[in-house]
Enzyme design. Structure first.
Site, PDB file in Angstrom:
ATOM      1  N   CYS A 231       0.878  -1.117   0.001  1.00  0.00           N
ATOM      2  CA  CYS A 231      -0.088   0.053   0.120  1.00  0.00           C
ATOM      3  C   CYS A 231       0.799   1.167   0.111  1.00  0.00           C
ATOM      4  O   CYS A 231       0.490   2.335  -0.465  1.00  0.00           O
ATOM      5  CB  CYS A 231      -0.783  -0.002   1.138  1.00  0.00           C
ATOM      6  SG  CYS A 231      -0.349  -0.310   2.710  1.00  0.00           S
TER       7      CYS A 231
ATOM      8  N   HIS B   1      -1.360   1.370   7.473  1.00  0.00           N
ATOM      9  CA  HIS B   1      -1.768   1.249   6.127  1.00  0.00           C
ATOM     10  C   HIS B   1      -1.587   2.611   5.516  1.00  0.00           C
ATOM     11  O   HIS B   1      -1.945   3.794   6.202  1.00  0.00           O
ATOM     12  CB  HIS B   1      -3.444   0.948   6.218  1.00  0.00           C
ATOM     13  CG  HIS B   1      -4.178   0.992   4.554  1.00  0.00           C
ATOM     14  ND1 HIS B   1      -3.534   0.213   3.681  1.00  0.00           N
ATOM     15  CD2 HIS B   1      -4.891   1.752   4.044  1.00  0.00           C
ATOM     16  CE1 HIS B   1      -4.315   0.545   2.390  1.00  0.00           C
ATOM     17  NE2 HIS B   1      -5.257   1.307   2.979  1.00  0.00           N
TER      18      HIS B   1
END
Length: 708
Positions: free
Chosen positions: A404, A626
Site C-alpha cells: 500500500c 496502512h
C-alpha cells in the site's frame, strides 16, 4: 556482416504481426524479445536475405496475393512446387553447351551417333554458332550504341570454338559478315532474350548474379502503372513511363552482361586453359567497362540513393516505432521519399543490461533482508490498474494488503499531474477527477518518471522491465522465484528519454502483475543500493517489513528521493551515552507531496513542516499500518493557515473497495464548531491525522459513512 538466423526469424515474425495489424502482440514480443541493432526493419531487405524475390513476384501477380512473407513461404512449401528447378533448367543457356561439349568429347559415344544426320563439319559449325550466341555480349546490346562504336567493338572481338576431336580451343576472328548477320538476327532474338531473362531471374538471384536493379516483367510493370494512373497527373505519368522504359532498357543490358559472364564461366570449366581464358575475357572486360560507364552511370547513382534511403542508421531509429514497409522494386524515388523513420533514443542511453545474480542478491538483501527471502503473493500480483468507477477513475485499485505504501505514493503523484500539471486539459475542478484512459495513462508515465528522476538526484534514472526470460541461472545462497532473474534494466541520463522509455513499457506497470515490484526495483537502482543503505539510520534495515508492509524508508524514497528513516526536518543527533552521538537522518527539503501520520497523534514521531506543508495539497496518510491518500483541489489552502478557513479534502483508499467519492469539509479557526462533546473513541483515525496538520479542525463527512 553475417546475418543471424535468430534475428531473421524474429524479423519475419514481426513482419507477419505488423502486416496483420497485431500491435499489442508486437508490443508483447518487443518486451519479451527486445529488438537489437541486428534486427531487420525493412521488408525489401528481408526478402533479399531470404532469397525469395522470385516467390514474392509470383505472389504479386496472383488474383489474391498473400500479404506476409511468412504466408508466402508456407504456401510455397505446402504446395511443394518445383517451378524454380524446372525454369532454371529451361532457361539456363549453358546447359546446351554442356550437353554438346560432353557429347562431343565423351569417348563412349560411337562415331555413328555423331554422323547420323549431319557431318562432323556441320557439328563444328553448329557448335561455333552456339558459342557465338552465348559468349558474345556485344551483339546483344550493340543496337544501343552509336554506329562507330558498334563497328569498333566487332572488330576487336575475339571468338573461341572448341575442336571436338582434340578438345583444345582454337581462336577464330569473326568476319564483318558474321557480325552483320548477328546484328540482323538481333530483333528476332530480342523477344526470346526478354523471356529468357524473365524465366531465369530466380535462378540468377539464387546464384548471386543479380547484383544490380531487377527488371520487372512487362505485365507487372503495366499492371503497377495502371494502378498509379488513378492518382498521378497525366504529364507526370508520361514522364514516369518514359523513365521506366529507359531504366528497363539499361537493366536489360546489365542483365545480359551477367548472363554472358555466367556462360563464359561454364565454357571455361568445359575445357579452356588459364591463358586461353584470359584472352577470352579480356575484350569482354574492356567492352563491359566502357559501355557500363556510358549506359549505367545514372542507374548506379539511383541505386546508391535508394540504398541510402532504405538502410538508415540504427542509432537514429526508435525500436518500438519501427514498421516493416513494403516497397515495390520498380517504385521511383518519389515514392521512396515517403518512407519515414522516427528518431528515437540514442544507443548509449537506451542500451539495456540484464540482471545478474550479484545485483539480484544485493536487491533481495536491501528489500527483503536476505537472498533466501521472496516477494509475497500480494506484491507479485499488484500493478497500477485504474478504477473504472465513474467518480473514481483517477484511483489505482489495490488487490490485497502489503504494497500500500508504493500504491499510495504513486497515486499521490498521479493526482499531482492530473490536477495541477496537466496543462493540455481544459477541465477544471472535479472534471479533472474523471480523466480519459489516455490522460490517466499519461499521468502514470509522468508520475513514475518523477519518482525515478528524483531518486536518481535528477541526473539519471534506471527502469526495470520484465523481459520474460531468465538472464541467469541462480546458484549458491540464493532462492529463485522467477522475478529478478527476468529483469532487464535501462539507464537514461535525461528526463525526455525517461518519458519515452516509460511510454513504451507503461503497460508493464499499469496492466502487468509486477508493477509494484518493478517500480520499487527501479527506484532502488536509480538511487543505487549503496546510497539507499547510506540513507538509513541502520544499514541493515529493509524496505519491505514484516507481513509484506512498506517501511517508512521505502515511502520516503518514493516521496522524497531518499530512503531516510525519519519524517522530521533535516538531521538530528541522538546522545547515546558515553559521549557517543548517533545521527538520525530526516527530510532535507520541501516535498511536492506531503505525509500525515497517525503515529504523530500518539506522540510516537514528529512529522516536520517539509512533509506537512508540501508544494501541492496532496498527502500520503499513514494510519494503522496502512497508507492512503488525502488531497485538495486548491493550492491556496497551503498558504492561508488558521484564519477562518473552510475547504474540501478528498480521500481515496485503493484497498477499501471504495465505490463512491469521499469528500470531507474541513473548518479551521473561528469558523470551526466546537467538537469537545464528541466521544474520542468514535473519532475516525483519519480525523486525527488531519488534526496533526490543522489543529482543532472540524471535519464534516458530508453524509458519507465515517471510516473508523
Amino acid at each position: 556482416m553475417a546475418v543471424s538466423v535468430e534475428e531473421v526469424s524474429s524479423s519475419l515474425v514481426r513482419e507477419y504481426l505488423s502486416r496483420k495489424g497485431l500491435k499489442r502482440t508486437i508490443a508483447c514480443m518487443d518486451e519479451e524479445h527486445p529488438r537489437t541493432e541486428a534486427s531487420i526493419n525493412n521488408r525489401s531487405l528481408l526478402r533479399q536475405i531470404l532469397n525469395m524475390e522470385g516467390l514474392y513476384r509470383k505472389n504479386k501477380v496472383q488474383n489474391s496475393p498473400l500479404k506476409t512473407l511468412l504466408e508466402i513461404i508456407v504456401n510455397h512449401h505446402i504446395k511443394g512446387l518445383n517451378n524454380d528447378k524446372i525454369t532454371s533448367n529451361e532457361s539456363d543457356p549453358q546447359q546446351s553447351v554442356r550437353t554438346i561439349s560432353l557429347t562431343a568429347n565423351s569417348p563412349t559415344v560411337p562415331p555413328t551417333m555423331l554422323n547420323d544426320t549431319k557431318t562432323e563439319e556441320s557439328k563444328h559449325i553448329k557448335l561455333r554458332s552456339d558459342i557465338e550466341e552465348i559468349c558474345l555480349p556485344q551483339p546483344m546490346y550493340t543496337s544501343l550504341m552509336p554506329e562507330p562504336d558498334r563497328l569498333s567493338s566487332h572488330n576487336q572481338t575475339g571468338l573461341w570454338a572448341f575442336d571436338t576431336g582434340n578438345q583444345k580451343g582454337q581462336p577464330l576472328v569473326a568476319s564483318i559478315q558474321d557480325n552483320e548477320s548477328i546484328i540482323r538476327r538481333e530483333p528476332e532474338k530480342k523477344t526470346s532474350i526478354t523471356e529468357s531473362t524473365q524465366r531465369s531471374r530466380t535462378n540468377r538471384i539464387r546464384r548471386g548474379m543479380m547484383a544490380g536493379p531487377i527488371a520487372s516483367t512487362p505485365q507487372e510493370s503495366n499492371k503497377k502503372r495502371q494502378n498509379r494512373r488513378l492518382e498521378v497527373p497525366q504529364p507526370l505519368l508520361r514522364k514516369e513511363e518514359e523513365d521506366n522504359r529507359q531504366s528497363k532498357d539499361r537493366i536489360l543490358v546489365t542483365g545480359l552482361h551477367q548472363k554472358s559472364l555466367e556462360s563464359l564461366t561454364e565454357i571455361s570449366s568445359a575445357g579452356c586453359t588459364g591463358a586461353q581464358w584470359e584472352l577470352l575475357i579480356a575484350p569482354e572486360r574492356m567492352q563491359r567497362k566502357n559501355n557500363l560507364e556510358k549506359v549505367g552511370q545514372e542507374d548506379i547513382l539511383k541505386t546508391k540513393k535508394v540504398k541510402s534511403l532504405t538502410t538508415p542508421n540504427v542509432a537514429d531509429l526508435d525500436m518500438s516505432e519501427m514498421v516493416l514497409d513494403d516497397i515495390d522494386d520498380d517504385d521511383d524515388l518519389r515514392e521512396l521519399s515517403k518512407v519515414s523513420f522516427q528518431r528515437g533514443i540514442t544507443d548509449h542511453s537506451y542500451a539495456g543490461h540484464p540482471m545478474d545474480q550479484h545485483t539480484a542478491v544485493e536487491l533481495k538483501a536491501v528489500l527483503l533482508g536476505s537472498s533466501l527471502n521472496c516477494f509475497s503473493v500480494e506484491w507479485r500480483n499488484q500493478g497500477f490498474t485504474y478504477s473504472e468507477t465513474h467518480d473514481l477513475r483517477y484511483g489505482i485499485v489495490q488487490k490485497k494488503g502489503g504494497p500500500c505504501g508504493v500504491l499510495a505514493s504513486i497515486q499521490a503523484f498521479v493526482l499531482k499531474n492530473l490536477l495541477f500539471e496537466n496543462i493540455k486539459s481544459n477541465d477544471t475542478g472535479l472534471q479533472k477527477l474523471r480523466p480519459s484512459n489516455t490522460t490517466r495513462r499519461k499521468c502514470l508515465v509522468l508520475a513514475v518518471a518523477e519518482i525515478l528522476w528524483r531518486a536518481g538526484e535528477e541526473k539519471q534514472a534506471t527502469i526495470a522491465i520484465n523481459s520474460g526470460r531468465n538472464h541467469f541461472t541462480p546458484t549458491g545462497h540464493y532462492r529463485s522465484e522467477g522475478v529478478l532473474e527476468k529483469i532487464t534494466c535501462f539507464t537514461v541520463d535525461n528526463i525526455k528519454d525517461l518519458h519515452l522509455l516509460l511510454e513504451q513499457h507503461i503497460e508493464q506497470f499499469e496492466t502487468g502483475v509486477l508493477g509494484c515490484i518493478l517500480l520499487t526495483i527501479s527506484a532502488v537502482l536509480s538511487r543505487s543500493i549503496e546510497k539507499v543503505r547510506e540513507d538509513m539510520d541502520v544499514p541493515t534495515t529493509t524496505l519491505i517489513g514484516a507481513h509484506g508492509y512498506c517501511t517508512q524508508e521505502l515511502v520516503n524514497l518514493l516521496l522524497c528521493g531518499r530512503a531516510v528513516s525519519n519524517v522530521f526536518d533535516n538531521d538530528m543527533e541522538l546522545d547515546s551515552g558515553n559521549g557517543n552521538m548517533t545521527p538520525l537522518k530526516g527530510i532535507k527539503d520541501h516535498c511536492d507531496v506531503g505525509l500525515l501520520s497517525l503515529f504523530e497523534h500518539y506522540n510516537i514521531c514528529k512529522v516536520g513542516a517539509y512533509l506537512k506543508t508540501p508544494r501541492f495539497p496532496i498527502w500520503v496518510v499513514c494510519s494503522e499500518s496502512h497508507f492512503s491518500v488525502l488531497f485538495g483541489l486548491q493550492r491556496e489552502l497551503l498558504t492561508n493557515q488558521d484564519k477562518g478557513l473552510e475547504f474540501d479534502l478528498y480521500y481515496y483508499d485503493g484497498l477499501a473497495n471504495q465505490q463512491e467519492e469521499i469528500r470531507l469539509t474541513v473548518s479551521v479557526g473561528k469558523s470551526a464548531p466546537s467538537c469537545q462533546d464528541v466521544d474520542t473513541d468514535l473519532i475516525p483515525p483519519l480525523e486525527h491525522c488531519i488534526r496533526t496538520r490543522w489543529k482543532d479542525a472540524f471535519i464534516n463527512w458530508n453524509d458519507t459513512e465515517p471510516i473508523l
